[in-house]
Design a protein around this motif. Structure first.
Motif, PDB file in Angstrom:
ATOM      1  N   UNK A 120       0.831  -1.203   0.000  1.00  0.00           N
ATOM      2  CA  UNK A 120       0.000   0.000   0.000  1.00  0.00           C
ATOM      3  C   UNK A 120       0.863   1.249   0.000  1.00  0.00           C
ATOM      4  N   UNK A 121       1.999   1.202   0.686  1.00  0.00           N
ATOM      5  CA  UNK A 121       2.891   2.355   0.743  1.00  0.00           C
ATOM      6  C   UNK A 121       3.421   2.703  -0.652  1.00  0.00           C
ATOM      7  N   UNK A 122       3.805   1.696  -1.425  1.00  0.00           N
ATOM      8  CA  UNK A 122       4.331   1.930  -2.776  1.00  0.00           C
ATOM      9  C   UNK A 122       3.224   2.437  -3.700  1.00  0.00           C
ATOM     10  N   UNK A 123       2.030   1.894  -3.528  1.00  0.00           N
ATOM     11  CA  UNK A 123       0.897   2.371  -4.321  1.00  0.00           C
ATOM     12  C   UNK A 123       0.663   3.851  -4.054  1.00  0.00           C
ATOM     13  N   UNK A 124       0.759   4.234  -2.772  1.00  0.00           N
ATOM     14  CA  UNK A 124       0.593   5.634  -2.418  1.00  0.00           C
ATOM     15  C   UNK A 124       1.645   6.519  -3.052  1.00  0.00           C
ATOM     16  N   UNK A 125       2.886   6.024  -3.151  1.00  0.00           N
ATOM     17  CA  UNK A 125       3.962   6.801  -3.778  1.00  0.00           C
ATOM     18  C   UNK A 125       3.690   6.997  -5.266  1.00  0.00           C
ATOM     19  N   UNK A 126       3.220   5.956  -5.934  1.00  0.00           N
ATOM     20  CA  UNK A 126       2.906   6.066  -7.363  1.00  0.00           C
ATOM     21  C   UNK A 126       1.811   7.108  -7.592  1.00  0.00           C
ATOM     22  N   UNK A 127       0.787   7.082  -6.753  1.00  0.00           N
ATOM     23  CA  UNK A 127      -0.278   8.064  -6.883  1.00  0.00           C
ATOM     24  C   UNK A 127       0.265   9.469  -6.618  1.00  0.00           C
ATOM     25  N   UNK A 128       1.191   9.594  -5.676  1.00  0.00           N
ATOM     26  CA  UNK A 128       1.805  10.903  -5.398  1.00  0.00           C
ATOM     27  C   UNK A 128       2.576  11.409  -6.611  1.00  0.00           C
ATOM     28  N   UNK A 129       3.317  10.513  -7.264  1.00  0.00           N
ATOM     29  CA  UNK A 129       4.063  10.889  -8.466  1.00  0.00           C
ATOM     30  C   UNK A 129       3.091  11.328  -9.566  1.00  0.00           C
ATOM     31  N   UNK A 130       1.995  10.604  -9.682  1.00  0.00           N
ATOM     32  CA  UNK A 130       0.963  10.962 -10.665  1.00  0.00           C
ATOM     33  C   UNK A 130       0.396  12.350 -10.367  1.00  0.00           C
ATOM     34  N   UNK A 131       0.062  12.595  -9.114  1.00  0.00           N
ATOM     35  CA  UNK A 131      -0.506  13.881  -8.717  1.00  0.00           C
ATOM     36  C   UNK A 131       0.520  15.000  -8.894  1.00  0.00           C
ATOM     37  N   UNK A 132       1.801  14.693  -8.654  1.00  0.00           N
ATOM     38  CA  UNK A 132       2.864  15.657  -8.897  1.00  0.00           C
ATOM     39  C   UNK A 132       2.853  16.108 -10.358  1.00  0.00           C
ATOM     40  N   UNK A 133       2.702  15.155 -11.263  1.00  0.00           N
ATOM     41  CA  UNK A 133       2.620  15.501 -12.673  1.00  0.00           C
ATOM     42  C   UNK A 133       1.400  16.348 -12.993  1.00  0.00           C
ATOM     43  N   UNK A 134       0.298  16.096 -12.297  1.00  0.00           N
ATOM     44  CA  UNK A 134      -0.933  16.841 -12.540  1.00  0.00           C
ATOM     45  C   UNK A 134      -0.808  18.311 -12.168  1.00  0.00           C
TER      46      UNK A 134
END
Length: 434
Positions: A275-289
């Motif tokens: 779950x922690x890694x999934x959260x990081x991926x979503x953070x990277x996605x949101x960073x791009x947004x």
């Protein structure tokens, strides 16, 4: 907007309007930073919570889909509130409804009720609608040549809370366990606090109201718009067809982003990602947004809205191809694809939203902007709803590559906007006093 002069159409003076614009943007930046935590903290866990409650991978995307659907409905409702009473009341209402939705999500996880979860998701969409409307509020008093940057700086402010939100998934889950709640409900509990704080900030600080002041500057304060809300929208679209291209760009980019993003946590979990890694991926996605929005806004003001919109379409297509090649679990493809997916969304959304702000007439401004977001979110809700079915039947790769069609729609919208914008700019320059 710097000379301290007054005119019959500008009774407050340009200097005063410019000062209010700076204050408005500052307040919206603060509100977005706080409210974004409430929106994004549950992104990484919404599909997982829906899957756990329903017991079906095919229904995993329903929570996010209903949240997008709620954002669509709230866009229209809040637009009507803002058209009559101004931005402040509309934004405050959106954040409060979203906080109620987050609480319902916690209740749903506790009692294992899919119905309650989906109801909460619909109300959570109100916060998304409020954040979307905030970007338009930043343009109410902006000079035409600076609208892209004004809108983009508010979009950028979401970065602060949006990147922090998914990274709070782990601590929120620990808090939920400590409270005896299902761990996937923790992010929603923390998110509700962020939404309540955002409501308090905008209600207290967004004074004077930018939309009401824009009407006062234009000499239309107190005038009741003629006809119905939808009637004003239809009239504006007929008069300014560039608005259609802008809405297609908005809808295509948002649907592509939502459809792939909502199923990414499930795709990663199938490969054993924590779950922690999934959260990081979503953070990277949101960073791009959000993180590069000021640059995108500058490009929209400098190179033009259509060029920036077209760039977003190209980036979206590349992102979807890369994401489609990602194996289950954690991989560079999922990190890179989701980052570029967010970046392409940023280019397309900032450019298309600025086009809407440019060409929405003042007497129907909130109506047109609300209708644009309504269409954007309805299309995205459909995409999110179909995403779970596509993944269940054909897999994540098929979903990503099939969504390329939406990226191509954004490119087509950019071409149409390029053809229509010179005419629209000549006939309707979009000045503040229009």
């Amino acid at each position: 907007m710097t000379a301290p002069t007054t005119t019959p159409g500008d009774p407050l003076g340009a200097t005063t309007v410019a000062a209010v614009q700076r204050r408005t943007v500052a307040v919206l930046v603060l509100t977005q930073a706080v409210g974004a935590v409430g929106i994004t903290i549950g992104i990484a866990t919404a599909s997982l919570l829906a899957r756990d409650i329903s017991g079906s991978d095919g229904q995993a995307g329903l929570a996010q889909t209903f949240q997008v659907l709620g954002a669509a409905l709230a866009s229209y409702v809040l637009a009507r509130v803002m058209a009559m009473r101004g931005r402040r009341l509309g934004l405050t209402t959106g954040y409060l409804l979203g906080a109620c939705g987050a609480v319902l999500a916690v209740v749903a996880g506790t009692i294992d009720s899919m119905v309650v979860l989906l109801l909460g998701a619909v109300l959570l969409g109100s916060t998304t609608a409020a954040n979307n409307a905030a970007r338009y509020a930043a343009t109410d008093l902006a000079e035409p040549a600076q609208r892209g940057r004004a809108l983009a700086i508010v979009v950028w402010a979401t970065t602060i809370g949006a990147v922090a939100g998914p990274n709070l998934t782990g601590p929120a889950a620990a808090l939920a366990r400590w409270l005896g709640l299902p761990e996937l409900t923790g992010p929603f509990a923390l998110g509700s606090i962020g939404m309540l704080l955002a409501a308090a900030l905008v209600s207290t600080l967004l004074r004077p109201d930018p939309l009401l002041l824009a009407r006062e500057v234009a000499g239309t304060a107190g005038q009741v718009p003629s006809g119905t809300s939808w009637g004003r929208v239809v009239a504006a679209v007929r008069e300014r067809p560039v608005l259609v291209a802008a809405v297609v760009g908005l809808a295509g980019a948002h649907a592509a982003m939502v459809a792939v993003m909502v199923m990414t946590p499930l795709h990663m979990e199938h490969g054993g990602a924590e779950l922690r890694i999934i959260g990081v991926v979503i953070s990277v996605h949101v960073l791009g947004m959000f993180a590069f929005a000021p640059v995108v806004g500058w490009l929209a003001d400098t190179l033009g809205r259509p060029v920036t919109l077209g760039t977003g379409g190209v980036v979206l297509v590349v992102a979807l191809v890369i994401a489609g090649s990602a194996p289950e679990g954690s991989s560079w493809q999922i990190f890179g694809g989701l980052f570029l997916l967010g970046l392409g969304w940023s280019f397309a959304t900032v450019a298309a939203s600025t086009l809407v702000a440019d060409h929405a007439p003042l007497d129907a401004r909130a109506d047109v902007q609300g209708a644009a977001d309504l269409v954007m979110n309805l299309v995205a809700a459909a995409g999110g709803g179909l995403a779970g079915v596509v993944v269940a039947l054909a897999g994540y790769r098929a979903l990503s590559l099939g969504t390329v069609a939406l990226g191509l729609a954004v490119l087509a919208a950019a071409v149409a906007a390029h053809r229509l914008t010179p005419v629209a700019a000549a006939e309707h320059p979009g000045h503040l006093t229009e």
